[in-house]
Design a protein around this motif. Structure first.
Motif, PDB file in Angstrom:
ATOM      1  N   PRO A  93       0.810  -1.233   0.000  1.00 26.50           N
ATOM      2  CA  PRO A  93       0.000   0.000   0.000  1.00 26.50           C
ATOM      3  C   PRO A  93       0.838   1.277   0.000  1.00 26.50           C
ATOM      4  N   THR A 105       1.713   1.645  -6.615  1.00 27.41           N
ATOM      5  CA  THR A 105       1.182   0.403  -7.166  1.00 27.41           C
ATOM      6  C   THR A 105       0.319   0.707  -8.388  1.00 27.41           C
ATOM      7  N   ILE A 137      -4.253  -3.305  -8.173  1.00 28.54           N
ATOM      8  CA  ILE A 137      -5.267  -3.079  -7.152  1.00 28.54           C
ATOM      9  C   ILE A 137      -6.590  -3.713  -7.576  1.00 28.54           C
TER      10      ILE A 137
END
Length: 84
Positions: free
Chosen positions: A6, A10, A15
């Motif tokens: 997190p 990313t 996700i």
């Protein structure tokens, strides 16, 4: 490594893919517990999964609420209908 995910930049695809993996694993674990461990066949589980998903999507899109909050509300709606 997963704890740093997190915080690191990313890609959005990761996700989204992680969300799909998490949601489908919840459904699969429920099916394994019901049919494998319990040895029962129930077609009502798909209805409860659909009710939770539909209520979460409806509340998110129509009222613009947070998807995480709507997920909790969808769980409450599904639990209440299962209890009844």
């Amino acid at each position: 490594m997963l704890l740093l995910l997190p915080v690191l930049p990313t890609p959005e695809f990761w996700i989204t893919l992680g969300n799909y993996v998490g949601l489908y694993s919840i459904v699969a674990i429920g099916l394994v517990l019901l049919t494998g461990v319990g040895g029962m066949t129930s077609f009502g589980q798909a209805a409860f999964v659909g009710l939770g998903a539909y209520s979460t999507a409806y509340l998110t899109t129509q009222f613009g609420l947070s998807p995480w909050f709507c997920l909790l509300v969808g769980l409450v709606i599904t639990m209440a209908s299962a209890y009844v």
